[in-house]
Design a protein around this motif. Structure first.
Motif, PDB file in Angstrom:
ATOM      1  N   GLU A  89       0.833  -1.210   0.000  1.00 38.93           N
ATOM      2  CA  GLU A  89       0.000   0.000   0.000  1.00 38.93           C
ATOM      3  C   GLU A  89       0.863   1.254   0.000  1.00 38.93           C
ATOM      4  N   ARG A  90       1.969   1.191   0.732  1.00 37.09           N
ATOM      5  CA  ARG A  90       2.882   2.356   0.747  1.00 37.09           C
ATOM      6  C   ARG A  90       3.525   2.543  -0.626  1.00 37.09           C
ATOM      7  N   CYS A  91       3.881   1.461  -1.288  1.00 35.95           N
ATOM      8  CA  CYS A  91       4.441   1.554  -2.638  1.00 35.95           C
ATOM      9  C   CYS A  91       3.400   2.082  -3.608  1.00 35.95           C
ATOM     10  N   ARG A  92       2.184   1.618  -3.449  1.00 36.61           N
ATOM     11  CA  ARG A  92       1.107   2.090  -4.310  1.00 36.61           C
ATOM     12  C   ARG A  92       0.886   3.593  -4.131  1.00 36.61           C
ATOM     13  N   THR A  93       0.991   4.039  -2.889  1.00 33.02           N
ATOM     14  CA  THR A  93       0.841   5.471  -2.616  1.00 33.02           C
ATOM     15  C   THR A  93       1.952   6.269  -3.280  1.00 33.02           C
ATOM     16  N   SER A  94       3.163   5.791  -3.161  1.00 32.20           N
ATOM     17  CA  SER A  94       4.287   6.476  -3.794  1.00 32.20           C
ATOM     18  C   SER A  94       4.131   6.502  -5.307  1.00 32.20           C
ATOM     19  N   TYR A  95       3.658   5.416  -5.864  1.00 37.10           N
ATOM     20  CA  TYR A  95       3.421   5.334  -7.306  1.00 37.10           C
ATOM     21  C   TYR A  95       2.347   6.337  -7.735  1.00 37.10           C
ATOM     22  N   MET A  96       1.264   6.421  -6.963  1.00 33.44           N
ATOM     23  CA  MET A  96       0.177   7.322  -7.316  1.00 33.44           C
ATOM     24  C   MET A  96       0.606   8.788  -7.190  1.00 33.44           C
ATOM     25  N   GLU A  97       1.468   9.068  -6.226  1.00 28.93           N
ATOM     26  CA  GLU A  97       1.952  10.442  -6.105  1.00 28.93           C
ATOM     27  C   GLU A  97       2.716  10.882  -7.342  1.00 28.93           C
ATOM     28  N   ALA A  98       3.374   9.950  -8.007  1.00 29.52           N
ATOM     29  CA  ALA A  98       4.157  10.284  -9.193  1.00 29.52           C
ATOM     30  C   ALA A  98       3.296  10.389 -10.439  1.00 29.52           C
ATOM     31  N   VAL A  99       2.216   9.644 -10.549  1.00 32.59           N
ATOM     32  CA  VAL A  99       1.454   9.563 -11.803  1.00 32.59           C
ATOM     33  C   VAL A  99       0.059  10.169 -11.688  1.00 32.59           C
ATOM     34  N   LEU A 100      -0.305  10.684 -10.533  1.00 35.60           N
ATOM     35  CA  LEU A 100      -1.663  11.164 -10.337  1.00 35.60           C
ATOM     36  C   LEU A 100      -1.997  12.262 -11.353  1.00 35.60           C
ATOM     37  N   GLU A 101      -3.167  12.104 -12.015  1.00 36.71           N
ATOM     38  CA  GLU A 101      -3.695  13.046 -12.982  1.00 36.71           C
ATOM     39  C   GLU A 101      -2.798  13.215 -14.204  1.00 36.71           C
ATOM     40  N   LYS A 102      -1.920  12.231 -14.413  1.00 34.43           N
ATOM     41  CA  LYS A 102      -1.080  12.284 -15.596  1.00 34.43           C
ATOM     42  C   LYS A 102      -1.692  11.405 -16.684  1.00 34.43           C
ATOM     43  N   GLN A 103      -1.511  11.882 -17.949  1.00 32.92           N
ATOM     44  CA  GLN A 103      -2.185  11.230 -19.060  1.00 32.92           C
ATOM     45  C   GLN A 103      -1.689   9.803 -19.273  1.00 32.92           C
ATOM     46  N   SER A 104      -0.412   9.554 -19.044  1.00 35.00           N
ATOM     47  CA  SER A 104       0.149   8.217 -19.248  1.00 35.00           C
ATOM     48  C   SER A 104      -0.492   7.200 -18.305  1.00 35.00           C
TER      49      SER A 104
ATOM     50  N   LYS B 112      10.547  12.146 -10.588  1.00 35.87           N
ATOM     51  CA  LYS B 112       9.425  11.209 -10.508  1.00 35.87           C
ATOM     52  C   LYS B 112       9.607  10.046 -11.470  1.00 35.87           C
ATOM     53  N   LEU B 113      10.157  10.343 -12.628  1.00 35.95           N
ATOM     54  CA  LEU B 113      10.434   9.268 -13.582  1.00 35.95           C
ATOM     55  C   LEU B 113      11.503   8.322 -13.042  1.00 35.95           C
ATOM     56  N   ILE B 114      12.514   8.894 -12.427  1.00 35.30           N
ATOM     57  CA  ILE B 114      13.561   8.059 -11.811  1.00 35.30           C
ATOM     58  C   ILE B 114      12.969   7.229 -10.680  1.00 35.30           C
ATOM     59  N   LEU B 115      12.058   7.850  -9.909  1.00 34.21           N
ATOM     60  CA  LEU B 115      11.399   7.108  -8.834  1.00 34.21           C
ATOM     61  C   LEU B 115      10.610   5.934  -9.391  1.00 34.21           C
ATOM     62  N   LEU B 116       9.894   6.172 -10.502  1.00 35.23           N
ATOM     63  CA  LEU B 116       9.133   5.064 -11.094  1.00 35.23           C
ATOM     64  C   LEU B 116      10.061   3.949 -11.572  1.00 35.23           C
ATOM     65  N   ALA B 117      11.180   4.313 -12.166  1.00 39.64           N
ATOM     66  CA  ALA B 117      12.136   3.303 -12.622  1.00 39.64           C
ATOM     67  C   ALA B 117      12.711   2.530 -11.436  1.00 39.64           C
ATOM     68  N   SER B 118      13.129   3.264 -10.408  1.00 39.52           N
ATOM     69  CA  SER B 118      13.691   2.609  -9.225  1.00 39.52           C
ATOM     70  C   SER B 118      12.637   1.783  -8.503  1.00 39.52           C
ATOM     71  N   LEU B 119      11.425   2.316  -8.414  1.00 43.70           N
ATOM     72  CA  LEU B 119      10.345   1.586  -7.755  1.00 43.70           C
ATOM     73  C   LEU B 119      10.025   0.293  -8.500  1.00 43.70           C
ATOM     74  N   SER B 120      10.038   0.357  -9.836  1.00 41.41           N
ATOM     75  CA  SER B 120       9.774  -0.847 -10.621  1.00 41.41           C
ATOM     76  C   SER B 120      10.817  -1.922 -10.350  1.00 41.41           C
ATOM     77  N   ASP B 121      12.083  -1.539 -10.372  1.00 42.02           N
ATOM     78  CA  ASP B 121      13.145  -2.520 -10.127  1.00 42.02           C
ATOM     79  C   ASP B 121      13.093  -3.044  -8.699  1.00 42.02           C
ATOM     80  N   SER B 122      12.815  -2.164  -7.747  1.00 47.51           N
ATOM     81  CA  SER B 122      12.747  -2.586  -6.340  1.00 47.51           C
ATOM     82  C   SER B 122      11.580  -3.528  -6.115  1.00 47.51           C
TER      83      SER B 122
END
Length: 1041
Positions: free
Chosen positions: A726-741, A809-819
């Protein structure tokens, strides 16, 4: 043979005289003693053969008697008849004259006969007195030589002899009586001390040294023993040790009747007999065919008289010992118990054993720990020398599989710290040291308990047969014996159940010291455990099981036992005093273990479980109900009620610290380039997820150490894995919230196309599974790619606020994906390991696998967002080509500004993401840029206002710059990029051709571009180019034919 000479044997039966000569003259002795012949037959290898020889000799004697009767029968008759006819005529007429001389001498002869009998009796008494006077010295000598059984035999016979008529009033024997009374106490305490030493494996014949003595060849005798089953209700070990049937354990020993005759008319040598009739023996094995034709195993073992019985008088017990297959130390324990029974000191011995049991076990454990400590200290010096040459790595403790990488701790970036030190981790040094120490101590306790089982069963067996051990002459005590009395009362309170209780209690005290358990916690567990054990039903063979039942209590200072006969008060006082001292002293385990504490419960569980299983296998049937109770129940209750709750609290704090800090999901500032998959080499897993993975491994390490509680621990892991997700999901949503992708990957049509896109093969998947990628051909792949591009082009114009402009945020998404992928793979492996440590492992592994899938799906979403984001970013820059006039007045030297911005952004993001994702993931993220840029460039022609020759060169320059930027990315196929962008340049260069040349090109390459793209070439506004009115129809005709 002379005794049989002169017998009237006829010549035709002379063979009888030869057969008669073979019969031993001892059969014709005046006082025939049958015991040697009976013993000879019973100890013979072939009893039936000996019995047949005896029968044959009997037949010979009967034949000779028949011949004698037949030869003399007629002569006897004639002589008697003649005598009866002639003798009356020859009798003197005066019978009185003949009888008178005899009558006058009758009184004299009678007095002389009485005097002769009296003298013989006096001579016999004098001989006996002389022999008895030497008995005390002989007993002392036997005691000094540790020939205790011979000493007890001699004491028993002498004491019985002193009670015989004629010797009771002999005043000269009073000193001898006094000496024998003293010697009874002396030999009792000597036997008790030796028995005590052997109970705790400190004696000369203990199990530690048995293997050496069993090879001794002193006095060997070979006897064949056939393997047979025994149905006695004894423990498995004791049934093996008992030997042949129940020959000595029937309690039928009678003092003074070892040779079958209670008279002692012989000399003193009768009290001291050696069995020297021995022969050399050997150990062998053979196979013989039974009567049913089956092959049976026959065991030939070497049986010998043990050295401690070499001076004893042969009797039933010694014969049983010789025939027994039991180990040497068991035979010795049997001998000591037999001595106590003969002395009538069983109750006193049991009371003293009870008194000394607890302090002796305490001293044994303490000495074991001290010796272990000395061994550790001796090896530590060598270890310290090597540690100096290896640096701080060994000073802090070697890294184990459950510890974090060394560099993580050195950098100080670890956010969540385990509640235990590396030494106390599941595979830490403290756990290994505690397990090793406890294994050693519990093994020693098991071997001690084996001895107590042997002694306890022997005493209880004799008790059950209602043998009064204290009915020995003047030494008789007034013991109230009946079948309803408890055996432990008769033997001084000692029983197998009592020894089991005390042994487990002392082990529990040691474990409490290791765990630093508080007395309050232990006492609380004790009350529950004792109440449960008290509710058990007694065994069938007992009237009341309360006394022998295992009432396992953790504090024995208030325990009392009912001890009949001697020493009850002394025992109670000594027990209480010793018990208090034992509880206050401790065992000194801190000197051996690097650290003490509640987390050592994990290393305690398995040794205690194995210890309990061993004890249960040794217990007799009537104690089997207590085999799995006591110490194991305490450890399990302690783990369940104290250890697990404390662990959950500690690890919950660690998890909260790991995922609540803002830095927990912050990509590292200093990373190792290029990307590496090894944590030890610097894989940049997010610190929060790295800590969670470490904590999960550590908790599951505790689960492996305690399989019974694996379910609770796995559930706990699942709980904080869910919180982390849930914490990872929150971090993910903070990076992509309201973004078109983010919104696009959730669309069904786009999600489906991305799933069937060949590039999805680069997405992470669980081991052994493949992604849902069809084997699409090249044309189908282009079609999927074109359809996806068309959907994205329809979104134009792309607004900047709908894009993720923050590179962090993009780096966070990349790092989060690998982690997330790292944690998912780790969880999946842990699920497989956990499945082997519990019977319910399949369900648990499935649950952990579902968590792994959740983590992996979120990692895939991160990659999809990055891929779509880069495509949208490309469209955002390339859409500036539309509604623009490419009427340049000079040759292009630099690409357009939007192309420069796009290539710079691609290069920067590639460099920033490279340390955080694998090469294949980079290919997935940036691999869609080329196709979307090429399609955007070609489609842009339809929306251009006008373009000239220099404008075409400008667009070609843009494509070359884009090709160079994409080719610089190591993960992208540069040839594919060149091919796609060459296609763009070819398309725009067609604008420079005259119409007829263009028509010829279309005729030759009608499939190179789509009809719409060819149509756009004709529609483009190019200054100076002439296009006929029917140009579109002519092109359509060419493409349609």
């Amino acid at each position: 043979m002379g005794i049989f000479d002169g017998l009237p044997v006829p010549p035709d039966k002379a063979y009888l005289r030869e057969e008669l000569s073979r019969i031993d003259e001892s059969w014709a002795a005046a006082r025939f003693d049958s015991l040697p012949h009976v013993v000879h037959i019973l100890t013979s290898k072939d009893r039936e053969a000996e019995a047949r020889v005896l029968k044959e000799q009997s037949d010979v004697v009967e034949d000779v008697v028949d011949e004698v009767v037949q030869s003399y029968h007629s002569g006897f008759n004639k002589a008697i008849q003649n005598y009866s006819q002639h003798k009356p005529r020859k009798l003197p007429p005066d019978h009185g004259s003949i009888i008178q001389p005899f009558a006058s001498d009758l009184a004299v002869i009678q007095r002389l006969w009485y005097r002769s009998v009296t003298l013989r009796h006096i001579i016999s008494l004098l001989d006996q007195i002389e022999g008895i006077a030497k008995v005390p010295a002989r007993i002392e000598k036997l005691i000094a030589e540790k020939q205790f059984y011979a000493a007890v035999q001699l004491h028993a016979r002498s004491s019985l002899m002193l009670e015989r008529e004629g010797l009771q009033t002999v005043g000269a024997l009073q000193d001898v009586r006094s000496e024998l009374t003293k010697l009874r106490g002396v030999v009792f305490y000597k036997i008790l001390e030796d028995l005590h030493a052997h109970l705790y494996n400190k004696g000369e014949y203990s199990s530690v040294a048995s293997s050496m003595y069993e090879r001794d060849d002193e006095l060997p005798t070979t006897i064949a023993v056939f393997t047979m089953s025994n149905s006695q209700s004894l423990s498995r070990r004791t049934r093996l040790m008992k030997g042949d049937k129940n020959s000595f354990a029937d309690g039928s020993y009678k003092p003074g009747s070892i040779d079958g005759d209670s008279s002692f008319d012989g000399h003193d040598e009768d009290l001291y007999i050696n069995d020297e009739a021995t022969s050399d023996g050997h150990i062998a094995s053979m196979r013989a065919n039974g009567g049913d034709g089956n092959t049976k195993d026959i065991k030939i073992v070497s049986h010998q008289i043990p050295s401690w019985l070499s001076n004893s008088t042969p009797d039933e017990f010694i014969e049983t010992i010789k025939k027994s297959d039991a180990p040497l130390h068991v035979k010795y324990l049997q001998t000591m118990v037999e001595c106590l029974c003969m002395l009538g000191k069983v109750a006193a011995a049991g009371a003293i054993i009870c008194q000394r049991l607890r302090p002796t076990i305490h001293d044994t454990i303490t000495s074991k720990i001290k010796s272990h400590s000395e061994l550790v200290n001796s090896s530590r010096s060598a270890f310290d020398q090597s540690a100096q040459t290896r640096g701080l790595h060994f000073v802090k403790g070697q890294l184990e599989s459950y510890q974090l990488p060394k560099q993580k701790r050195q950098n100080g970036t670890l956010l969540a710290v385990s509640p235990v030190s590396p030494v106390m981790a599941p595979s830490g040094k403290a756990q290994a040291a505690a397990k090793e120490l406890l294994d050693s101590i519990l093994d020693t306790v098991v071997r001690i308990f084996e001895n107590h089982v042997v002694v306890g069963e022997l005493l209880e067996l004799k008790t059950s047969q209602n043998v009064d051990f204290n009915t020995h002459g003047s030494l008789t005590t007034d013991l109230n014996w009946n079948l309803d009395s408890e055996a432990s009362q008769v033997i001084g309170g000692y029983s197998i159940g009592f020894s089991l209780t005390v042994l487990q209690s002392e082990c529990q005290q040691l474990i409490c010291e290791i765990l630093r358990a508080t007395p309050e916690a232990a006492s609380a567990d004790a009350s529950v455990q004792t109440a449960r054990l008290a509710s058990k039903a007694p065994s069938k063979g007992k009237k009341d099981g309360s006394e022998d039942g295992l009432t396992f209590a953790f504090r024995f200072t208030d325990a009392t036992i009912s001890i009949p006969n001697q020493g009850a008060d002394l025992i109670r006082q000594g027990w209480s005093r010793k018990g208090q001292n034992v509880l206050q002293e401790g065992y000194g385990s801190a000197a051996v273990l690097p650290e003490l504490g509640i987390y050592l419960a994990a290393s305690v569980y398995r040794p205690v479980l194995q210890f309990t299983d061993k004890l249960a296998s040794m217990l007799p049937k009537n104690y089997s109900q207590f085999g799995n109770d006591g110490l194991l129940a305490f450890v399990e209750n302690f783990i369940k009620d104290h250890f697990l709750p404390a662990m959950f609290v500690d690890y919950r704090k660690g998890v909260q610290q790991a995922i609540s800090s803002p830095a927990a999901f912050r990509p590292r500032a200093h990373t190792v380039a290029p990307y590496t998959t090894s944590i030890e080499k610097g894989r940049p897993v997010l610190q929060g997820l790295l800590a969670i993975d470490f904590l999960a491994k550590e908790v599951l390490g505790w689960a492996q150490a305690m399989p019974k509680f694996a379910g609770d621990l796995v559930k706990f892991v699942q709980t904080f894995l869910e919180r982390t997700y849930e914490r990872c999901r929150t971090s993910y949503m903070e990076a992509v919230l309201e973004k078109q992708s983010y919104m696009l990957i959730g669309r069904h049509d786009i999600e489906k196309l991305m799933r069937f896109d060949p590039a999805s093969a680069y997405l992470p998947n669980s081991p052994g599974q493949s992604n849902m990628v069809n084997n699409a051909s090249g044309a189908e792949s282009v079609e999927i790619e074109s359809e996806l591009s068309e959907l994205l082009f329809n979104l134009r114009p792309i607004k900047q606020e709908n894009l993720i402009r923050d590179d962090n945020k993009l780096i966070l998404l990349a790092s989060l994906s690998d982690s997330l992928e790292y944690v998912a793979d780790s969880i999946e492996r842990l699920g497989k390991i956990t499945s082997h440590s519990s019977n319910q492992g399949a369900d648990k592994a499935k649950t952990l696998a579902s968590f792994a899938d959740d983590y992996r799906k979120l990692a895939i979403d991160c990659l999809k967002v990055l891929r779509v984001e880069m495509k949208l970013e490309t469209i955002f820059h390339m859409q500036e080509m539309t509604n623009r006039e490419y009427l340049e007045d000079q040759d292009a030297e630099e690409p357009d500004d939007f192309v420069i911005a796009l290539t710079a952004q691609i290069t920067r993001r590639d460099e920033e993401m490279a340390p955080f994702v694998a090469v294949v993931k980079q290919n997935y993220i940036f691999g869609g840029i080329c196709s979307i840029a090429a399609n955007a460039s070609i489609k842009a022609l339809a929306d251009m206002k006008s373009i000239n020759l220099f404008g075409v060169q400008q667009i070609c320059r843009n494509s070359i710059a884009l090709e160079q930027a994409l080719a610089a990315i190591p993960s992208i196929d540069s040839k594919a990029v060149q091919q796609r962008l060459d296609h763009v340049r070819t398309y725009y260069e067609l604008l420079n051709m005259p119409f007829e040349a263009l028509l010829a090109f279309i005729t030759e390459h009608e499939n190179l571009f789509t009809p719409a793209e060819y149509a756009n070439l004709l529609k483009a506004n190019i200054p100076g180019r002439e296009i006929p009115p029917d140009a579109q129809d002519r092109v359509s005709y060419i493409l349609s034919h």
